[in-house]
Design an enzyme around this catalytic site. Sequence first.
Site, PDB file in Angstrom:
ATOM      1  N   ASN A 111       7.464   2.070  -1.747  1.00  0.00           N
ATOM      2  CA  ASN A 111       8.389   1.891  -2.873  1.00  0.00           C
ATOM      3  C   ASN A 111       8.028   2.930  -3.925  1.00  0.00           C
ATOM      4  OD1 ASN A 111       9.969   1.095  -4.984  1.00  0.00           O
ATOM      5  ND2 ASN A 111       9.003  -0.913  -5.273  1.00  0.00           N
ATOM      6  N   TRP A 112       8.837   3.981  -3.998  1.00  0.00           N
ATOM      7  CA  TRP A 112       8.527   5.074  -4.930  1.00  0.00           C
ATOM      8  C   TRP A 112       8.961   4.770  -6.362  1.00  0.00           C
ATOM      9  CZ3 TRP A 112      10.257   9.737  -1.382  1.00  0.00           C
ATOM     10  CH2 TRP A 112       9.276   9.928  -0.401  1.00  0.00           C
ATOM     11  N   LYS A 113       9.645   3.658  -6.544  1.00  0.00           N
ATOM     12  CA  LYS A 113      10.098   3.268  -7.889  1.00  0.00           C
ATOM     13  C   LYS A 113      10.820   4.451  -8.536  1.00  0.00           C
ATOM     14  CE  LYS A 113       6.499  -0.169  -7.822  1.00  0.00           C
ATOM     15  NZ  LYS A 113       5.538  -0.999  -8.525  1.00  0.00           N
TER      16      LYS A 113
ATOM     17  N   HIS B  57      12.596  -7.386  -6.610  1.00  0.00           N
ATOM     18  CA  HIS B  57      11.259  -6.876  -6.950  1.00  0.00           C
ATOM     19  C   HIS B  57      10.861  -7.411  -8.319  1.00  0.00           C
ATOM     20  CE1 HIS B  57       8.115  -4.101  -8.144  1.00  0.00           C
ATOM     21  NE2 HIS B  57       7.907  -3.930  -6.852  1.00  0.00           N
TER      22      HIS B  57
ATOM     23  N   GLU C 167       9.722  -6.044 -10.837  1.00  0.00           N
ATOM     24  CA  GLU C 167      10.224  -5.249 -11.976  1.00  0.00           C
ATOM     25  C   GLU C 167      11.697  -5.547 -12.242  1.00  0.00           C
ATOM     26  OE1 GLU C 167       8.679  -1.628 -10.335  1.00  0.00           O
ATOM     27  OE2 GLU C 167       6.690  -2.506 -10.619  1.00  0.00           O
TER      28      GLU C 167
ATOM     29  N   GLU D  90       4.367 -10.341  -3.353  1.00  0.00           N
ATOM     30  CA  GLU D  90       3.806  -9.388  -4.314  1.00  0.00           C
ATOM     31  C   GLU D  90       3.425 -10.127  -5.593  1.00  0.00           C
ATOM     32  OE1 GLU D  90       4.987  -5.012  -3.667  1.00  0.00           O
ATOM     33  OE2 GLU D  90       6.457  -5.923  -4.974  1.00  0.00           O
TER      34      GLU D  90
ATOM     35  N   GLY E  94       0.414  -2.533  -9.605  1.00  0.00           N
ATOM     36  CA  GLY E  94       0.086  -1.396 -10.473  1.00  0.00           C
ATOM     37  C   GLY E  94      -1.147  -1.611 -11.332  1.00  0.00           C
TER      38      GLY E  94
ATOM     39  N   SER F 186      -1.156  -3.168  -5.398  1.00  0.00           N
ATOM     40  CA  SER F 186      -2.374  -2.343  -5.440  1.00  0.00           C
ATOM     41  C   SER F 186      -3.002  -2.108  -4.064  1.00  0.00           C
ATOM     42  CB  SER F 186      -3.399  -2.946  -6.409  1.00  0.00           C
ATOM     43  OG  SER F 186      -2.895  -2.890  -7.734  1.00  0.00           O
TER      44      SER F 186
ATOM     45  N   GLY G 232       3.223   0.701  -3.590  1.00  0.00           N
ATOM     46  CA  GLY G 232       3.749   1.440  -4.741  1.00  0.00           C
ATOM     47  C   GLY G 232       2.953   2.712  -4.964  1.00  0.00           C
ATOM     48  N   GLY G 233       2.001   2.663  -5.909  1.00  0.00           N
ATOM     49  CA  GLY G 233       1.242   3.841  -6.328  1.00  0.00           C
ATOM     50  C   GLY G 233       0.672   4.665  -5.179  1.00  0.00           C
TER      51      GLY G 233
END
Length: 257
Positions: free
Chosen positions: A11-13, A96, A98, A168, A174, A214, A235-236
């Site tokens: 997930n590159w957001k 998600h 967010e 999640e 993050g 994470s 993610g990151g």
Amino acid sequence: MARDKKLIVANWKMNFTVQEASLFIHKLSSEVKSHRDVEVVLAPTMLALQSLSLQVDRRQFKLASQNLYWRDHGAFTGEVSATQLRGIVDYAIIGHSERRHVFKENDKEIRNKVQAAVRNGIKPILCVGETARDRSEGETLDVIHDQLVGGLANVTSEELEDVVVAYEPVWAIGTGKNAAPLDAKKAASAIRRQVAHLYGKAAADNLRILYGGSVTADSALSYLKTEGIDGLLVGGASLSVPSFAAIAESAHKLEDE
Ligand code: 13P
């Protein structure tokens, strides 16, 4: 059976321009081998999906949208529908944290989006997970229960075959504070119990459940080895070619064992 394959989702957001996304995939494609039992899915910016759909070899990578709108078409300025995404993506990340917390999406919208995805032949990845506060109040399983029931209402047992659930925990996203594999296992078994209650044991046994929050190249394998966890939502650590390639490689190694 769907669960025979590990599912690794990046997930590159809201990162990477269209050109950067294209270059990333170009580099990643020489690092990640295609594997019969591993599905690698990339969720770039919505803007890049169309051009990337022409670039990627779908045997190697599949695409996901990070969101979609639940109406198929109409006067909804700024939105992109599942009908418009049909044929471009195989998966869509829905609900998600967010989207839930920054954009205040509620379970009704999320359920409509899950429905829109399946109606349009797109596999929804329904995200659930508790906040730090829910956790400290001992409400993790209640929150997961409510988000599952809310998100899956109206989904038939036949449609459920295409649904993926991602656990999640919001406090792990993050933050570098990943959930212990044992906690992920407990959440996954609670999700499966709930789905068994709604759809029967066979459907629950067939459901793919991902862990996200994470995940790093170092921790990926410990989740993939955890009973009940069928893949990762990253993610990151998906923003660097070496680290995401190493995560995909962990899944390959496991499947080759
Ligand atoms: P991080 O891997 O950066 O914690 O993000 C997880 C996530 O939100 C994936 O959807």
